[in-house]
Design a protein around this motif. Structure first.
Motif, PDB file in Angstrom:
ATOM      1  N   THR A 258       7.293  -0.886   5.145  1.00  0.00           N
ATOM      2  CA  THR A 258       8.518  -0.287   5.692  1.00  0.00           C
ATOM      3  C   THR A 258       8.694   1.093   5.081  1.00  0.00           C
ATOM      4  O   THR A 258       9.762   1.687   5.201  1.00  0.00           O
ATOM      5  CB  THR A 258       9.777  -1.125   5.351  1.00  0.00           C
ATOM      6  N   ASP A 259       7.623   1.553   4.387  1.00  0.00           N
ATOM      7  CA  ASP A 259       7.756   2.803   3.655  1.00  0.00           C
ATOM      8  C   ASP A 259       8.981   2.683   2.731  1.00  0.00           C
ATOM      9  O   ASP A 259       9.797   3.594   2.643  1.00  0.00           O
ATOM     10  CB  ASP A 259       7.894   3.977   4.636  1.00  0.00           C
ATOM     11  N   HIS A 260       9.118   1.537   2.104  1.00  0.00           N
ATOM     12  CA  HIS A 260      10.283   1.247   1.253  1.00  0.00           C
ATOM     13  C   HIS A 260      10.658   2.452   0.392  1.00  0.00           C
ATOM     14  O   HIS A 260       9.793   3.003  -0.258  1.00  0.00           O
ATOM     15  CB  HIS A 260       9.964   0.064   0.318  1.00  0.00           C
ATOM     16  N   PRO A 261      11.890   2.840   0.351  1.00  0.00           N
ATOM     17  CA  PRO A 261      13.064   2.324   1.085  1.00  0.00           C
ATOM     18  C   PRO A 261      13.396   3.161   2.324  1.00  0.00           C
ATOM     19  O   PRO A 261      14.511   3.134   2.811  1.00  0.00           O
ATOM     20  CB  PRO A 261      14.177   2.458   0.050  1.00  0.00           C
ATOM     21  N   ASN A 262      12.380   3.896   2.857  1.00  0.00           N
ATOM     22  CA  ASN A 262      12.654   4.817   3.969  1.00  0.00           C
ATOM     23  C   ASN A 262      12.992   4.104   5.276  1.00  0.00           C
ATOM     24  O   ASN A 262      13.927   4.485   5.968  1.00  0.00           O
ATOM     25  CB  ASN A 262      11.454   5.731   4.190  1.00  0.00           C
ATOM     26  N   GLY A 263      12.184   3.093   5.638  1.00  0.00           N
ATOM     27  CA  GLY A 263      12.464   2.362   6.875  1.00  0.00           C
ATOM     28  C   GLY A 263      13.281   1.115   6.600  1.00  0.00           C
ATOM     29  O   GLY A 263      13.726   0.427   7.526  1.00  0.00           O
TER      30      GLY A 263
ATOM     31  N   ALA B 150      -0.038   7.431   6.669  1.00  0.00           N
ATOM     32  CA  ALA B 150       1.147   6.744   6.163  1.00  0.00           C
ATOM     33  C   ALA B 150       2.180   6.580   7.286  1.00  0.00           C
ATOM     34  O   ALA B 150       2.252   7.401   8.198  1.00  0.00           O
ATOM     35  CB  ALA B 150       1.761   7.552   5.026  1.00  0.00           C
ATOM     36  N   HIS B 151       2.927   5.503   7.198  1.00  0.00           N
ATOM     37  CA  HIS B 151       4.073   5.236   8.096  1.00  0.00           C
ATOM     38  C   HIS B 151       3.881   5.810   9.505  1.00  0.00           C
ATOM     39  O   HIS B 151       4.645   6.667   9.961  1.00  0.00           O
ATOM     40  CB  HIS B 151       5.386   5.734   7.490  1.00  0.00           C
ATOM     41  N   LEU B 152       2.884   5.278  10.193  1.00  0.00           N
ATOM     42  CA  LEU B 152       2.466   5.806  11.497  1.00  0.00           C
ATOM     43  C   LEU B 152       3.615   5.820  12.517  1.00  0.00           C
ATOM     44  O   LEU B 152       3.658   6.682  13.393  1.00  0.00           O
ATOM     45  CB  LEU B 152       1.312   4.942  12.022  1.00  0.00           C
TER      46      LEU B 152
ATOM     47  N   ILE C  41       0.814  -1.219   0.000  1.00  0.00           N
ATOM     48  CA  ILE C  41       0.000   0.000   0.000  1.00  0.00           C
ATOM     49  C   ILE C  41       0.848   1.270   0.000  1.00  0.00           C
ATOM     50  O   ILE C  41       0.356   2.349  -0.322  1.00  0.00           O
ATOM     51  CB  ILE C  41      -0.955  -0.005   1.219  1.00  0.00           C
ATOM     52  N   HIS C  42       2.123   1.150   0.340  1.00  0.00           N
ATOM     53  CA  HIS C  42       2.927   2.378   0.458  1.00  0.00           C
ATOM     54  C   HIS C  42       4.408   2.073   0.226  1.00  0.00           C
ATOM     55  O   HIS C  42       5.087   1.521   1.096  1.00  0.00           O
ATOM     56  CB  HIS C  42       2.725   3.005   1.844  1.00  0.00           C
ATOM     57  N   ALA C  43       4.900   2.426  -0.943  1.00  0.00           N
ATOM     58  CA  ALA C  43       6.323   2.252  -1.249  1.00  0.00           C
ATOM     59  C   ALA C  43       6.718   3.328  -2.245  1.00  0.00           C
ATOM     60  O   ALA C  43       5.859   3.993  -2.824  1.00  0.00           O
ATOM     61  CB  ALA C  43       6.564   0.871  -1.848  1.00  0.00           C
ATOM     62  N   HIS C  44       8.008   3.509  -2.417  1.00  0.00           N
ATOM     63  CA  HIS C  44       8.504   4.497  -3.379  1.00  0.00           C
ATOM     64  C   HIS C  44       9.318   3.767  -4.432  1.00  0.00           C
ATOM     65  O   HIS C  44      10.413   3.289  -4.160  1.00  0.00           O
ATOM     66  CB  HIS C  44       9.327   5.562  -2.646  1.00  0.00           C
ATOM     67  N   ILE C  45       8.750   3.630  -5.610  1.00  0.00           N
ATOM     68  CA  ILE C  45       9.399   2.798  -6.630  1.00  0.00           C
ATOM     69  C   ILE C  45       9.581   3.501  -7.971  1.00  0.00           C
ATOM     70  O   ILE C  45      10.222   2.945  -8.859  1.00  0.00           O
ATOM     71  CB  ILE C  45       8.614   1.481  -6.864  1.00  0.00           C
TER      72      ILE C  45
ATOM     73  N   ASP D  32       2.918   3.316  -5.547  1.00  0.00           N
ATOM     74  CA  ASP D  32       3.917   4.345  -5.297  1.00  0.00           C
ATOM     75  C   ASP D  32       3.218   5.484  -4.573  1.00  0.00           C
ATOM     76  O   ASP D  32       2.209   6.010  -5.043  1.00  0.00           O
ATOM     77  CB  ASP D  32       4.549   4.848  -6.593  1.00  0.00           C
ATOM     78  N   ALA D  33       3.801   5.878  -3.438  1.00  0.00           N
ATOM     79  CA  ALA D  33       3.035   6.715  -2.506  1.00  0.00           C
ATOM     80  C   ALA D  33       3.159   8.210  -2.743  1.00  0.00           C
ATOM     81  O   ALA D  33       2.452   8.970  -2.081  1.00  0.00           O
ATOM     82  CB  ALA D  33       3.456   6.392  -1.074  1.00  0.00           C
ATOM     83  N   ALA D  34       4.017   8.666  -3.638  1.00  0.00           N
ATOM     84  CA  ALA D  34       4.199  10.119  -3.681  1.00  0.00           C
ATOM     85  C   ALA D  34       4.776  10.581  -5.005  1.00  0.00           C
ATOM     86  O   ALA D  34       5.983  10.533  -5.207  1.00  0.00           O
ATOM     87  CB  ALA D  34       5.109  10.567  -2.544  1.00  0.00           C
TER      88      ALA D  34
HETATM   89 ZN    ZN Z   1       6.528   7.101   2.007  1.00  0.00          ZN
END
Ligand code: ZN
Length: 544
Positions: free
Chosen positions: A372-377, A258-260, A55-59, A114-116
């Motif tokens: 993990t909010d990939h690749p943030n966490g 997102a990413h609580l 549901i939430h990644a940056h790709i 992709d979340a953003a």
């Molecule tokens: Zn994010």
């Protein structure tokens, strides 16, 4: 046609929890039955789940691409050779486009959001998603620091129509707010948002007004996914107050946080944070209209990338290393800082602990889902380890014993939480829950009419091992992965929303464009057919 015969099926959306049965696929969808001589996979003794949904990644898009360039040293040790099936590429925390598709598929994931994406960069995101094979992908459009939208909100203008126009113009799926109003405030020199009622300099709006106006618009339009909010003050000690204020402002409206984990801190700015995860879990338990993904921190290398430019500035001060910061005119900021999370580091261990608290304390797995909010966490490749942490209490306690103990004492993890996720609950937080929160009716389940995306795992006591290497991955009815090897790598679809929109809104937007943008309104919407070849329109107002 394919019959997956006699596996143990976990399909929580349809109330199936480990029943031995067949799953039949035909023409890209799940069907009720097939002729007895249809091709089959013998899944006896294996675990069958819908394909994973992130549901939430940056790709994809300019931030992801810049992050790849920022850490060339990661690529040397992780090169993918070209094979008969795959293109060459590089891995690391931010894999190349092709590698991203392959690795998600090898992990049993078949849908990724992709979340953003800054709307101005939609073409870039679409081009990269087109080069990201196998997975079906959608992206969320950044609207939390958009100057034309701010003007309309201030004037009480047509916000819903404008949001619909923006989604249509970009081919986006949903609406993302990142530090609403706060990125613009930072551009004027203010780092933290002291309250949701702080005014954005010269623009006559506040974070509260932006949150309320856009969440209302998303609900009015009946978008399948609620407004997706990255709260103000990410990472700032004491930000629990901001997060609870945000949730309160959104009470009665649907919202996904997102990413609580990054928003669950007690303490005061400049001092050490502490965990306030239990209060957030309590709020979520009491508010069925609200949901979250966790944004779990995993130890090891990561790359932080965010539209929340002030957070990048803060992280850069902490790491003292390389970074990148960019301004997306009139729309958002962007910052990238490579980072390694370390077990002995107080803050990193606390973040790791808070993510686990959120997952272990949450009573409704449908509304607190894995990321993990990939690749943030950390990379999406660490999901199997996270699953083991949730399913295997002994392993978890061993890991808890290794990390900074001062941090652990600031959490409830020292209380020896005895919860162990079941396979059914894992199926919820990794596929059924995210699909439901996204409003993707054909994803995350195996009922008749669902997309034929299925992952088959061999049973393994070590759950990390089990989830890292599915026995089969089936996408759109085709066997893509067998025994950890890619058999083929077809293109995935773009999932975009079909929001009703009225061309007349352009009369309102044109003067705002002339005032704020360096591009003409006429050149802004994505119309290039090659970027939209494989687009599937997901209807609004559907069943949830
Ligand atoms: Zn994010």
């Amino acid at each position: 046609m394919l019959r997956i015969a006699q596996g143990r099926v976990y399909d929580p959306a349809n109330g199936i929890d480990g029943e031995v049965r067949d799953v039949c696929l035909d023409g890209g969808t799940v069907v009720d039955d097939l002729p007895s001589d249809a091709p089959r996979i013998d899944a006896r003794g294996m675990v069958v789940m819908p394909g994973g949904v992130d549901i939430h990644a940056h790709i994809a898009g300019p931030a992801v691409n810049a992050a790849r360039k920022l850490s060339p040293e990661e690529h040397r040790g992780d090169v993918l050779d070209r094979t008969a099936v795959t293109r060459s590429g590089t891995g690391g925390t931010v894999p190349s486009t092709f590698a991203t598709g392959y690795r998600y598929a090898l992990l049993g994931y078949t849908t990724v959001v992709d979340a953003a994406t800054p709307p101005l960069a939609a073409r870039h995101t679409l081009a990269e998603l087109r080069d990201t094979p196998i997975v079906d992908a959608a992206f969320l459009v950044l609207m939390g620091n958009n100057l034309p939208l701010f003007e309309l909100i201030r004037q009480g203008g047509p916000v819903s129509e404008t949001v619909a126009w923006w989604l249509e113009a970009t081919s986006g799926y949903g609406v993302k707010l990142v530090n609403p109003g706060g990125v613009e405030m930072w551009k004027h020199g203010n780092r933290n948002v002291t309250s949701l009622d702080d005014e954005v300099e010269g623009l006559g709006v506040t974070p509260r007004r932006v949150l309320e106006a856009i969440a209302t618009a998303v609900d009015e339009l009946g978008l399948p996914h609620p407004v997706h909010v990255h709260c103000n003050n990410l990472g700032v000690p004491g930000n629990l107050r901001t997060t609870l204020d945000t949730l309160e402002a959104l009470q009665g409206r649907r919202a996904h946080l997102a990413h609580l984990q990054f928003h669950a801190y007690g303490g005061t700015p400049g001092k050490r944070p502490r965990s306030r995860a239990p209060e957030l879990v309590e709020h979520l338990d009491a508010h069925p209209e609200h949901s979250a993904d966790v944004g779990q921190v995993m130890f090891g290398p990561a790359t932080t990338m965010t539209a929340d430019a002030p957070v990048s500035a803060m992280l850069r001060e902490v790491t003292g290393g390389k970074w990148l910061n960019a301004d997306l005119e009139a729309e958002t900021g962007c910052g990238i800082v490579p980072l390694a999370y370390r077990e002995r580091n107080y803050v990193h261990a606390l973040q790791w602990g808070i993510g686990l608290e959120l997952l272990l304390l949450s009573r409704d797995p449908w509304r607190v889902v894995l990321s993990t909010d990939h690749p943030n966490g950390g990379s999406f490749l660490s999901y199997p380890r996270l699953i083991r942490l949730l399913m295997d209490r002994e392993f978890r306690n061993e890991q808890i014993g290794r990390v900074n103990q001062k941090a652990i004492r600031r959490t409830v993890l020292g209380d020896d939480l005895d919860r162990e996720y079941t396979l059914g609950e894992i199926a919820i937080i990794t596929r059924a829950g995210p699909a439901r929160l996204l409003g993707l009716a054909a994803k995350g389940h195996l009922g008749v009419g669902a997309d034929a995306d299925v992952t088959v795992y061999s049973e393994h006591e070590d759950r990390e091992e089990m989830f890292a290497r599915p026995r089969f991955v089936i996408k759109g009815g085709r066997v893509i992965v067998e025994d950890g090897e890619l058999r083929e790598a077809p293109a995935g679809d773009l999932l975009r929303v079909a929001a009703d929109q009225d061309e007349a809104i352009e009369r309102t937007l044109r003067p705002l464009f002339e005032e704020h943008y360096s591009v003409q309104l006429a050149n802004y919407p994505v119309r290039e057919p090659w970027l939209l070849e494989r687009a599937r329109r997901i209807p609004v107002g559907g069943e949830r």
